[in-house]
Scaffold this motif. Sequence first.
Motif, PDB file in Angstrom:
ATOM      1  N   TRP A 161      10.193   7.563  -7.592  1.00 31.57           N
ATOM      2  CA  TRP A 161       9.137   6.600  -7.749  1.00 31.57           C
ATOM      3  C   TRP A 161       9.547   5.243  -8.366  1.00 31.57           C
ATOM      4  O   TRP A 161       8.853   4.363  -8.227  1.00 31.57           O
ATOM      5  CB  TRP A 161       7.945   7.398  -8.360  1.00 31.57           C
ATOM      6  N   GLY A 188       1.153   7.028  -6.648  1.00 34.92           N
ATOM      7  CA  GLY A 188       0.196   8.066  -6.796  1.00 34.92           C
ATOM      8  C   GLY A 188       0.290   9.222  -6.571  1.00 34.92           C
ATOM      9  O   GLY A 188      -0.014  10.213  -7.214  1.00 34.92           O
ATOM     10  N   GLN A 189       1.282   9.691  -5.633  1.00 38.08           N
ATOM     11  CA  GLN A 189       1.934  10.878  -5.261  1.00 38.08           C
ATOM     12  C   GLN A 189       2.718  11.300  -6.450  1.00 38.08           C
ATOM     13  O   GLN A 189       2.537  12.666  -6.768  1.00 38.08           O
ATOM     14  CB  GLN A 189       2.545  10.821  -3.916  1.00 38.08           C
ATOM     15  N   THR A 230       0.703  -1.326  -0.059  1.00 41.75           N
ATOM     16  CA  THR A 230       0.108  -0.078  -0.008  1.00 41.75           C
ATOM     17  C   THR A 230       0.953   1.157   0.146  1.00 41.75           C
ATOM     18  O   THR A 230       0.644   2.184  -0.832  1.00 41.75           O
ATOM     19  CB  THR A 230      -0.992  -0.077   1.403  1.00 41.75           C
ATOM     20  N   LEU A 237       2.446  10.613  -9.726  1.00 41.73           N
ATOM     21  CA  LEU A 237       1.227  10.978 -10.551  1.00 41.73           C
ATOM     22  C   LEU A 237       0.748  12.371 -10.419  1.00 41.73           C
ATOM     23  O   LEU A 237       0.601  13.045 -11.335  1.00 41.73           O
ATOM     24  CB  LEU A 237       0.274   9.851 -10.773  1.00 41.73           C
ATOM     25  N   GLY A 238       0.119  12.394  -9.189  1.00 37.24           N
ATOM     26  CA  GLY A 238      -0.265  13.638  -8.847  1.00 37.24           C
ATOM     27  C   GLY A 238       0.545  14.775  -8.963  1.00 37.24           C
ATOM     28  O   GLY A 238       0.296  15.733  -9.699  1.00 37.24           O
ATOM     29  N   LEU A 241       2.360   1.954  -3.402  1.00 40.35           N
ATOM     30  CA  LEU A 241       1.395   2.455  -4.273  1.00 40.35           C
ATOM     31  C   LEU A 241       1.074   3.749  -3.973  1.00 40.35           C
ATOM     32  O   LEU A 241       0.735   4.490  -5.052  1.00 40.35           O
ATOM     33  CB  LEU A 241       0.065   1.516  -4.474  1.00 40.35           C
ATOM     34  N   VAL A 242       0.943   4.349  -2.694  1.00 40.02           N
ATOM     35  CA  VAL A 242       0.846   5.684  -2.392  1.00 40.02           C
ATOM     36  C   VAL A 242       1.852   6.755  -2.820  1.00 40.02           C
ATOM     37  O   VAL A 242       1.724   7.759  -3.852  1.00 40.02           O
ATOM     38  CB  VAL A 242       0.591   5.843  -0.815  1.00 40.02           C
TER      39      VAL A 242
END
Length: 213
Positions: free
Chosen positions: A162, A147-148, A140, A150-151, A143-144
């Motif tokens: 990443w 996602g960060q 998890t 990507l943001g 994956l966070v």
Amino acid sequence: MNRFDRRRQVLAIGLAGMAGYVDAVGFLLAGGYFVSFMSGNTTRLAVNLAGYPATALVPALLIAGFIGGVAAGSVVAARAGTRRKPAVLALVCALVTAAALANAAGHPGAAPALLVLAMGALNNTFQRGGDVAVGLTYMTGALVKLGQALGALLLGQRRAGWGAFLLLWSGLAIGAVLGALAWSHLAGGALWFAAGWGLAMLALSLRLAPEAA
């Protein structure tokens, strides 16, 4: 992950792959319960308690076993000092090998118990200040991080590092695929490959310089 040198990153990715392999084999061996993914077992525990209370004992015991494995690995790591990685991985190898032996001896119920202890202990391989630095059996956090990143990209920014988390997650996913394939051909015999994988990771850890953190 980003603070580790190349060899330690390779070790972490290899161990995540092993965790995925073991979890897939354990999942199939235990009839749909996990030996490394305790969030999944917690959900199973809650669902079983709500609808089928008599079946809640299995996920509860697996969660307790995982905690026990983490505790045992933590003690081994503390006692081993600067050589804690090989010491923890030696414990993991012993437990996975014992699971393979138990299954081969006709005691398949003992195998998941030993595997969950091994996966709990595995998370003590990478520590910083006595705390887990890299979770090897759960993704998890990785994956966070993805996602960060990507943001940040959507905001026109760049976030370095990443890629290491993507490789860590990929290691777990590929290991799980290999575990499922091994089970489909070898059933419980797939556990011997898990033991061999662990020995390879132990050998790699022995090539690392002793460390304080």
